[in-house]
Design an enzyme around this catalytic site. Structure first.
Site, PDB file in Angstrom:
ATOM      1  N   GLU A  27       0.592  -1.180   0.102  1.00  0.00           N
ATOM      2  CA  GLU A  27      -0.200   0.194  -0.083  1.00  0.00           C
ATOM      3  C   GLU A  27       0.905   1.300  -0.033  1.00  0.00           C
ATOM      4  O   GLU A  27       0.514   2.143  -0.720  1.00  0.00           O
ATOM      5  CB  GLU A  27      -0.862  -0.113   1.237  1.00  0.00           C
ATOM      6  N   TYR A  59     -17.341  25.547  -1.309  1.00  0.00           N
ATOM      7  CA  TYR A  59     -17.093  23.901  -1.613  1.00  0.00           C
ATOM      8  C   TYR A  59     -15.464  23.598  -2.057  1.00  0.00           C
ATOM      9  O   TYR A  59     -15.046  22.910  -1.607  1.00  0.00           O
ATOM     10  CB  TYR A  59     -17.788  23.454  -2.457  1.00  0.00           C
ATOM     11  N   GLU A  79      -8.864   5.586  10.009  1.00  0.00           N
ATOM     12  CA  GLU A  79      -9.254   6.359  11.432  1.00  0.00           C
ATOM     13  C   GLU A  79      -8.530   7.542  11.649  1.00  0.00           C
ATOM     14  O   GLU A  79      -9.098   8.537  11.847  1.00  0.00           O
ATOM     15  CB  GLU A  79      -9.443   5.453  12.409  1.00  0.00           C
ATOM     16  N   LYS A 105     -12.167   2.422   0.971  1.00  0.00           N
ATOM     17  CA  LYS A 105     -11.307   2.006   0.269  1.00  0.00           C
ATOM     18  C   LYS A 105     -11.611   0.806  -0.736  1.00  0.00           C
ATOM     19  O   LYS A 105     -11.469  -0.401   0.002  1.00  0.00           O
ATOM     20  CB  LYS A 105     -10.395   1.625   1.598  1.00  0.00           C
TER      21      LYS A 105
END
Length: 127
Positions: A27, A59, A79, A105
């Protein structure tokens, strides 16, 4: 005081990013796609009444804060990434009283044929 996570909100969905967050070496090396959904609680009565951009929260500015935070510090856990983004949103936009963030993910390194792994945090501004 209003209950958290109720009332007016700004919603941004399916913000796509490519990043290197995760526990595994692959990753960190190869990276993968992430999608972020946001809801930000803010009183939108003034921009609703005045129709003036200067009275609201842009935005584009929200997106820029999320992108910069996403790209700045690699995290192992979604998290932690989500908490970093919440902290930066509160620091950047005084009118935001709460944030709901979901990070998805789709290529998580688990054996799933279809679907995605995701987390969701609900945070309110600390007094």
């Amino acid at each position: 005081m209003a209950e958290p996570f109720t009332g007016d909100r700004i919603i941004l969905k399916d913000l796509g990013f490519y990043g290197y967050h995760g526990v595994f070496a692959e990753e960190e090396k190869l990276g993968q796609r992430f999608f972020i959904d946001l809801e930000l609680g803010a009183d939108l009565s003034v921009p609703a009444a005045t129709d003036r951009l200067s009275t609201g929260i842009s935005y584009a500015d929200i997106y820029d804060v999320v992108k910069a935070t996403f790209e700045t510090k690699r995290t192992k856990m979604l998290e932690a990434l989500a908490q970093n983004i919440c902290d930066q949103l509160f620091a950047s936009f005084q009118g935001v009283t709460w944030v709901i963030i979901r990070i998805r993910k789709p290529e998580a390194p688990i054996a799933m044929v279809r679907g995605e792994a995701a987390i969701e945090l609900h945070r309110r501004r600390k007094q």
